[in-house]
Scaffold this active site. Sequence first.
Site, PDB file in Angstrom:
ATOM      1  N   CYS A 105       0.828  -1.203   0.000  1.00 48.12           N
ATOM      2  CA  CYS A 105       0.000   0.000   0.000  1.00 48.12           C
ATOM      3  C   CYS A 105       0.862   1.253   0.000  1.00 48.12           C
ATOM      4  O   CYS A 105       0.384   2.343  -0.284  1.00 48.12           O
ATOM      5  CB  CYS A 105      -0.975   0.010   1.155  1.00 48.12           C
ATOM      6  SG  CYS A 105      -0.230   0.353   2.746  1.00 48.12           S
ATOM      7  N   CYS A 152      -6.322   4.921   4.192  1.00 45.47           N
ATOM      8  CA  CYS A 152      -5.071   4.275   3.794  1.00 45.47           C
ATOM      9  C   CYS A 152      -3.844   4.869   4.481  1.00 45.47           C
ATOM     10  O   CYS A 152      -2.866   4.173   4.682  1.00 45.47           O
ATOM     11  CB  CYS A 152      -4.914   4.279   2.270  1.00 45.47           C
ATOM     12  SG  CYS A 152      -4.678   5.892   1.554  1.00 45.47           S
TER      13      CYS A 152
END
Lengths: 420, 127
Positions: B34, B108
């Site tokens: 990520c 995120c």
Amino acid sequence: MPKIKRIYLDHAATTPVDPVVFAKIRPYFSEKFGNPMSVHSFGQEAMAAVDQARVQVAYFLRCQPKEIVFTSGATESNNLAIRGTLKAYQAKKENQGVIPHIITTQFEHHCVLNTCQELEKEGQIEVTYLSVYADGLVRLADVKRALKSNTILVSVMYVNNEIGTVQPIVEIGQLLREAHSVERIARNSKRSTFRDTRSKILFHTDATQAVNYFDCDVNKLDVDLLSLSGHKIYGPKGVGALFIRDKSAITHVQSGGDQEAGMRAGTHNVPGIVGMAEAIRQIKSSKSKVKNNEILKLRNYLIKKVLKEIPKSHLNGSLDQRSPNNANFRFDDVEGEGLILSLDMEGVAASTGSACSSGSLDPSHVLLALGLKHEQAHGSLRLTLGKSTTKQEIEYAVKILKKIVSRLRKISGDVLKEFK
Amino acid sequence: MQYSKKVLEHFTRPHNQGKIKNADGVGMVGNPKCGDIMRLYIKVAKTKGKSETLKDVKFETLGCGAAIATSSMVTDLAKGKTLDEAMKITRQNVADNLEGLPPAKMHCSNLAADALHRAIKNYREKK
């Protein structure tokens, strides 16, 4: 914030409109504002401008003016190329029940990739997404291997927008022509009784990033469809074109008026069309050739300097087969969004393949297609030069970049190590 | 990406950045996929008869502007707090103190509170 000098190194995203181009466009807003579809003199004045623009674009592509369709940009051109080819194929009686096959690459622009993926999901087509390699190039052998009896279209971009690598378009064009003639000979020799209705596999290239720097002669390239855009070549935004060699092979996808010989409904963006044509005309000038050489030299200087002065920095994609204005780096232990954010604060505009800059969770599909790991793709930086870029700007950008990379590395410490 | 002034401040000049040698607890969150990885270090002060407090908090973060800014902010929020108080610091607290985060970043890149909680758990497990 104190005013700082701003340096634009994101010419693959968009370019400023050239002043000469702008001067050409200006009269077409309030003076010569007619609708080209009108019969009266206002309309005819505008139509004359559109016609002239068509001649200029055709001259650049070495094709007939009637083979040019003006669109709203490369995204629309690419959609029309793919959806239009499919629609024309599906309209033929003999193709009923056949799912056609399209070949493209893993690292196309999203307007090609998403179009293919959507049509695939809908069950309308099957698609082969060609691999690219660490050098960012498609292999001819892979194209050959992917060809099937139901292949109707091959779409490969001329120059990749992120890493600037130049694809072997001429060679693919040649390959497709040979494949076609071999098949025809084979069919003829079999003296098959059924009618040979199989038409040539169409070859499309998205030349958006190529127009400024590479030969776009459609006959040399041996393409049937070619997309381009105005705003990447110092023209205005919201305008593009699609070269269509054989209009019978394409069906329009947008319904409405009879503009563009029925291929693209919707009132002409006259100022845009005039501007794009002028921008294209400028590219052919000798001044522009000199400029492109300067850009290449500066870009090479930039790459050399970055790789030399910044430790653990790498160039993504081939150096040789690359657009003269593109540099795409990655830096270990650095994340791209932080990088471009910091650069922006220092006045340098750049872009990254990091997910964080795009709103999606995955980093650049282009960099992943090259075989890079996620963390490598997240650490990428694209610098694209333009005709106004100077050596001083490059010097400054590298100096700042070096400072920022070392600052971000200090912040990140060695957290990545735990995952190695 | 529209970041608040506060986010940019913390991104440009993060507070409490670095390692703590012989930390009492370490918390790590995120993954290379990520793009955001945070490691948070804590030093705990133990005074007799009183609850344990965070004497020092430091971080190392590989990540975007929001990831670095939230890391910096959580160290500010946690420092001097008791462990129980620090466990109550939420992602939302961090975002609010940064004058908000862009919507895409809320999930995120707003992992700093989790890193803090992990560091405290790590300390408690070691005890």
